[in-house]
Design an enzyme around this catalytic site. Structure first.
Site, PDB file in Angstrom:
ATOM      1  CG  ASN A 242      -3.095   0.098  -0.403  1.00 12.40           C
ATOM      2  OD1 ASN A 242      -2.881   0.877  -1.319  1.00 12.40           O
ATOM      3  ND2 ASN A 242      -3.073  -1.219  -0.572  1.00 12.40           N
ATOM      4  CB  ALA A 265       1.260  -4.651  -1.415  1.00 13.77           C
ATOM      5  CD  GLU A 266      -3.301  -2.343  -4.377  1.00  6.81           C
ATOM      6  OE1 GLU A 266      -3.472  -1.577  -5.339  1.00  6.81           O
ATOM      7  OE2 GLU A 266      -2.693  -2.012  -3.345  1.00  6.81           O
ATOM      8  CG  ASN A 267       0.834  -7.181  -4.874  1.00  7.70           C
ATOM      9  OD1 ASN A 267       0.802  -6.260  -4.068  1.00  7.70           O
ATOM     10  ND2 ASN A 267       1.962  -7.699  -5.311  1.00  7.70           N
ATOM     11  CB  SER A 307      -5.169  -8.612  -0.547  1.00  5.99           C
ATOM     12  OG  SER A 307      -4.750  -7.262  -0.517  1.00  5.99           O
TER      13      SER A 307
END
Length: 351
Positions: A242, A265-267, A307
């Site tokens: 990330n 991507a943390e979204n 996530s």
């Protein structure tokens, strides 16, 4: 009339939108009393209202917001997370509301949170977030309320839907029950109470990033390039990684030969590709820094709670982040300067 009478709202959202659009309209109309969010850095009017004592802001790690929503829908009243332990977030003292007399003094600050130790590590207790109303955006819905999302626009929509006593869905397309294959449904209609057709689907791209055919536009020199090249030496073949916005993201341009990594991507994305070519950006495909992205073969999209399960569960091999300051022993200061700057920790505290 209902809009005129609505006031003193408490809103939970991963971000605070932008000036004059989306949630920004509610802030400007004075409808919001408290905002629970992880990142508010793109809304200048919001920042002015906060420091002027007109708005309460409860800054919360992004993964924790998603988990609190999910917990409400799953019947879990509280849970423990390592995110925020041993920081001002768990110790208390974060400004929630400033006095409105221009003094800059804090009127309300966050209280200490319950911290407990498990297996030698500190964990923060978080309570489920039960919403009176959940407002959700979907790509497609059927008449039974089953939902399909598109790309990273899924983010916390499923989690928000689960948290609401009443869930209202705005869908770009509505089809008859039976038109959706059960295997393609992202969220069951059991969580949904109302579905309306989205007649206006304007989606603003906050950070348009495109790949240029002009090689000269992509050349980065000097100290920044040196930092990126050095950072890229940390990439090892097969890693799940990330990268924060800015130089961490650009470090992926210097991946050593023979090394292949998967970017998360943390979204809600695993398998980020390069920035789109000019004219091909899609607002439903963005990274956590709200930059437009593409995806590579074998990529997958998922919800915010999924996530951050990957992140907190230790399934990523490496993260690279930017910060305002870093101490000699690696402590980061990256999300607030009391009385001067309000950004929010976003997903960085989880990472």
């Amino acid at each position: 009339d209902d809009f005129d009478t609505a006031r003193d709202l408490t809103i939970a959202s991963l971000t605070a939108s932008v000036d004059g659009f989306g949630l920004g309209k509610l802030f400007e109309a004075g409808k919001v009393k408290r905002m629970i969010s992880s990142y508010v850095g793109e809304n200048k009017n919001f920042e002015q209202m906060f420091f002027g004592g007109q708005l309460e802001v409860e800054l919360t790690p992004q993964g924790t917001i998603a988990a609190r929503m999910y917990a409400a829908g799953a019947g879990i009243p509280a849970f423990f997370t390592p995110t925020g332990a041993s920081t001002i977030y768990s110790d208390g003292g974060i400004p929630i509301k400033y006095k409105d007399d221009g003094s800059g003094d804090v009127e309300i600050e966050s209280p200490p949170r319950i911290v407990q130790e498990f297996n030698g590590h500190s964990y923060v207790m978080e309570e489920a977030y039960y919403a009176d109303v959940a407002l959700v955006k979907a790509k497609k819905a059927d008449t039974r309320g089953n939902l399909i999302f598109h790309g990273t626009a899924r983010n916390a929509n499923p989690d928000a839907a689960m948290s609401g006593k009443i869930c209202i869905v705005e869908a770009e397309e509505i089809v008859e029950a039976g038109d959706l294959d059960p295997d393609e449904v992202h969220l069951s209609g059991v969580y949904v109470d109302r579905v309306i057709h989205a007649a206006d689907n304007e989606k603003r791209i906050e950070r348009l990033k495109e790949t240029s055919d002009d090689a000269s536009e992509q050349v980065i020199t000097g100290g920044r390039a040196r930092i990126m090249r050095r950072a890229a030496k940390e990439f090892k073949d097969g890693m799940y990684v990330n990268l924060g916005i800015g130089m961490p993201t650009l470090a992926s341009n210097y991946i050593p030969e023979g090394v292949k990594i998967e970017l998360q991507a943390e979204n809600g994305m695993m398998g980020i590709g390069p920035y789109p070519r000019k004219g091909q950006a899609d607002p439903d495909w963005i990274n956590a820094g709200k930059e437009t992205i593409t995806y590579v073969e074998g990529a997958s999209a998922f919800s915010s709670s999924d996530s951050f399960n990957m992140i907190r569960g230790g399934h990523l091999d490496l993260t690279m982040l930017g910060a305002l300051q870093c101490s000699a022993n690696g402590d980061l200061a990256s999300w607030i300067i009391p009385g001067k700057l309000l950004k929010g920790m976003g997903g960085a505290m989880d990472l």
